[in-house]
Motif scaffolding. Structure first.
Motif, PDB file in Angstrom:
ATOM      1  N   SER A   1     -20.695  22.551  19.022  1.00 27.18           N
ATOM      2  CA  SER A   1     -20.516  21.402  19.929  1.00 27.18           C
ATOM      3  C   SER A   1     -19.157  20.733  19.781  1.00 27.18           C
ATOM      4  O   SER A   1     -18.849  19.805  20.502  1.00 27.18           O
ATOM      5  N   ILE A   2     -18.337  21.199  18.836  1.00 29.09           N
ATOM      6  CA  ILE A   2     -16.973  20.684  18.706  1.00 29.09           C
ATOM      7  C   ILE A   2     -16.024  21.873  18.661  1.00 29.09           C
ATOM      8  O   ILE A   2     -16.422  22.984  18.345  1.00 29.09           O
ATOM      9  N   ASP A   3     -14.751  21.649  18.977  1.00 20.48           N
ATOM     10  CA  ASP A   3     -13.811  22.759  19.030  1.00 20.48           C
ATOM     11  C   ASP A   3     -13.467  23.258  17.628  1.00 20.48           C
ATOM     12  O   ASP A   3     -13.667  22.564  16.625  1.00 20.48           O
ATOM     13  N   ALA A   4     -12.936  24.496  17.581  1.00 22.32           N
ATOM     14  CA  ALA A   4     -12.714  25.165  16.306  1.00 22.32           C
ATOM     15  C   ALA A   4     -11.688  24.451  15.434  1.00 22.32           C
ATOM     16  O   ALA A   4     -11.838  24.388  14.212  1.00 22.32           O
ATOM     17  N   LEU A  10     -12.928  19.748   8.902  1.00 23.36           N
ATOM     18  CA  LEU A  10     -14.049  19.040   8.281  1.00 23.36           C
ATOM     19  C   LEU A  10     -14.365  19.416   6.837  1.00 23.36           C
ATOM     20  O   LEU A  10     -14.658  18.538   6.032  1.00 23.36           O
ATOM     21  N   PRO A  11     -14.348  20.717   6.457  1.00 23.15           N
ATOM     22  CA  PRO A  11     -15.006  21.092   5.198  1.00 23.15           C
ATOM     23  C   PRO A  11     -14.587  20.360   3.930  1.00 23.15           C
ATOM     24  O   PRO A  11     -15.363  19.569   3.411  1.00 23.15           O
ATOM     25  N   LEU A  12     -13.394  20.569   3.428  1.00 22.56           N
ATOM     26  CA  LEU A  12     -13.095  20.015   2.109  1.00 22.56           C
ATOM     27  C   LEU A  12     -12.926  18.496   2.149  1.00 22.56           C
ATOM     28  O   LEU A  12     -13.578  17.764   1.396  1.00 22.56           O
ATOM     29  N   ALA A  13     -12.075  18.011   3.042  1.00 22.61           N
ATOM     30  CA  ALA A  13     -11.806  16.571   3.079  1.00 22.61           C
ATOM     31  C   ALA A  13     -13.043  15.783   3.489  1.00 22.61           C
ATOM     32  O   ALA A  13     -13.353  14.736   2.906  1.00 22.61           O
ATOM     33  N   GLY A  14     -13.762  16.270   4.485  1.00 20.49           N
ATOM     34  CA  GLY A  14     -14.939  15.546   4.947  1.00 20.49           C
ATOM     35  C   GLY A  14     -16.042  15.519   3.919  1.00 20.49           C
ATOM     36  O   GLY A  14     -16.676  14.474   3.684  1.00 20.49           O
ATOM     37  N   ILE A  15     -16.306  16.659   3.291  1.00 18.98           N
ATOM     38  CA  ILE A  15     -17.339  16.707   2.253  1.00 18.98           C
ATOM     39  C   ILE A  15     -16.955  15.834   1.066  1.00 18.98           C
ATOM     40  O   ILE A  15     -17.788  15.116   0.499  1.00 18.98           O
ATOM     41  N   THR A  16     -15.688  15.879   0.675  1.00 16.85           N
ATOM     42  CA  THR A  16     -15.228  15.028  -0.423  1.00 16.85           C
ATOM     43  C   THR A  16     -15.461  13.562  -0.101  1.00 16.85           C
ATOM     44  O   THR A  16     -15.933  12.785  -0.943  1.00 16.85           O
ATOM     45  N   ALA A  17     -15.149  13.163   1.136  1.00 14.90           N
ATOM     46  CA  ALA A  17     -15.334  11.765   1.535  1.00 14.90           C
ATOM     47  C   ALA A  17     -16.800  11.358   1.468  1.00 14.90           C
ATOM     48  O   ALA A  17     -17.138  10.278   0.952  1.00 14.90           O
ATOM     49  N   LEU A  18     -17.685  12.195   1.994  1.00 15.09           N
ATOM     50  CA  LEU A  18     -19.116  11.881   1.941  1.00 15.09           C
ATOM     51  C   LEU A  18     -19.596  11.714   0.505  1.00 15.09           C
ATOM     52  O   LEU A  18     -20.293  10.749   0.166  1.00 15.09           O
ATOM     53  N   LEU A 159     -21.410  16.010   9.134  1.00 15.98           N
ATOM     54  CA  LEU A 159     -20.074  15.754   9.683  1.00 15.98           C
ATOM     55  C   LEU A 159     -19.984  16.183  11.151  1.00 15.98           C
ATOM     56  O   LEU A 159     -19.439  15.446  11.995  1.00 15.98           O
ATOM     57  N   VAL A 160     -20.505  17.357  11.465  1.00 17.01           N
ATOM     58  CA  VAL A 160     -20.487  17.831  12.853  1.00 17.01           C
ATOM     59  C   VAL A 160     -21.264  16.871  13.752  1.00 17.01           C
ATOM     60  O   VAL A 160     -20.823  16.523  14.857  1.00 17.01           O
ATOM     61  N   ARG A 161     -22.415  16.410  13.286  1.00 14.69           N
ATOM     62  CA  ARG A 161     -23.218  15.474  14.075  1.00 14.69           C
ATOM     63  C   ARG A 161     -22.460  14.172  14.339  1.00 14.69           C
ATOM     64  O   ARG A 161     -22.470  13.646  15.455  1.00 14.69           O
ATOM     65  N   LEU A 162     -21.769  13.672  13.323  1.00 13.58           N
ATOM     66  CA  LEU A 162     -21.014  12.421  13.487  1.00 13.58           C
ATOM     67  C   LEU A 162     -19.845  12.603  14.456  1.00 13.58           C
ATOM     68  O   LEU A 162     -19.580  11.734  15.291  1.00 13.58           O
ATOM     69  N   VAL A 163     -19.144  13.732  14.340  1.00 15.16           N
ATOM     70  CA  VAL A 163     -18.021  13.989  15.246  1.00 15.16           C
ATOM     71  C   VAL A 163     -18.520  14.169  16.678  1.00 15.16           C
ATOM     72  O   VAL A 163     -17.980  13.580  17.623  1.00 15.16           O
ATOM     73  N   ALA A 164     -19.554  14.976  16.842  1.00 16.92           N
ATOM     74  CA  ALA A 164     -20.087  15.233  18.182  1.00 16.92           C
ATOM     75  C   ALA A 164     -20.601  13.954  18.835  1.00 16.92           C
ATOM     76  O   ALA A 164     -20.525  13.797  20.057  1.00 16.92           O
TER      77      ALA A 164
END
Length: 202
Positions: A1-4, A10-18, A159-164
Motif C-alpha cells: 500500500s506504499i511505494d517501494a 522504514l526498516p532499520l530507522a523506523g524499528i529503532t525508533a519504535l 510502520l506500514v500501517r502508520l504510513v499508509a
C-alpha cells in the motif's frame, strides 16, 4: 500500500525508533529531549513521540536541518543540549562525546537518559561526581535495538500501517542507484543527508 522507496526507508530507522520509545516508557505529557534529531531515527522518533503527546525538543546541528522536525511535531529545535530549556523527563541521546553529559545535565529529578548511539564517534567522558550531584534519582540506560520482545515483521507492519494511514511521514533525504552506495555512505557519515538514504536496484 506504499511505494517501494518509502518502504525501503522504514526498516532499520523506523524499528529503532519504535523500540527506543518503548524503552523510554510512556511519553504522553512528558518533556523529551532528543539529540541527533535530524538523522533517520530522529525524524521517526520526533513524529511518533509528538503524536503520542510528548513535548519534544530536538537537537540538530543547524536550525535549517531541524526545520522539518517542527513540521513533524517538535515543540522546539535547538543546536546543542546546552541551549535546550530543561528540565526533561526523558533524554534520548545518540551523539556521544560532549553531548551526553550536557544532555544528562538537563534531566529532571527521577528522569531517564537512554543512550542509543555515538554519531560523533567521540568517546564520552562522564564525571560521576557531577552525575551524583545532579538530578536526584536520575537513571542512564543503554539501548540495543536488537533486544526486543517483538519481531521485525510485526514492527514493520506497524510502520506500514502508520504510513499508509497518513500518521507517519518518512523523511527521505537521498535516493540513489545501488552503484553509488559509497557516495551515500560518505554523505551519511558527513551528516549531509537529512533523514534516510535509500538505494535503488535495477
Amino acid at each position: 500500500s506504499i511505494d517501494a522507496v518509502t518502504a525501503a526507508a522504514l526498516p532499520l530507522a523506523g524499528i529503532t525508533a519504535l523500540r527506543l520509545l518503548r524503552a523510554a516508557g510512556p511519553v504522553a505529557g512528558r518533556r523529551v529531549l532528543l539529540t541527533g534529531a535530524s538523522g533517520g531515527v530522529g525524524h521517526y522518533v520526533t513524529e511518533l513521540a509528538a503524536s503520542s503527546g510528548a513535548a519534544v525538543t530536538a537537537v540538530s546541528a543547524t536550525r535549517e536541518r531541524g526545520a522539518r522536525l517542527l513540521e513533524l511535531g517538535a515543540e522546539a529545535v535547538v543546536t546543542s543540549p546546552e541551549e535546550a530549556e530543561g528540565p526533561f523527563d526523558v533524554v534520548l541521546e545518540s551523539v556521544g562525546g560532549d553531548s551526553l553529559p550536557a544532555a544528562l545535565a538537563r534531566l529532571a529529578p527521577g528522569g531517564l537518559l537512554v543512550w542509543f548511539g555515538q554519531a560523533s564517534r567521540t568517546p564520552v567522558t562522564l564525571d560521576f561526581f557531577d552525575f551524583f550531584g545532579g538530578p536526584a534519582q536520575a537513571r542512564v540506560a543503554h539501548f540495543d535495538y536488537t533486544r526486543a520482545d517483538t519481531t521485525y515483521a510485526a514492527e514493520l507492519a506497524t510502520l506500514v500501517r502508520l504510513v499508509a494511514g497518513g500518521r507517519l511521514h518518512p523523511e527521505i533525504g537521498s535516493v540513489r542507484d545501488w552503484s553509488r552506495t559509497g557516495d551515500a555512505i560518505a554523505d551519511i557519515r558527513a551528516r549531509r543527508v537529512r533523514g534516510n538514504a535509500v538505494l535503488t536496484v535495477g
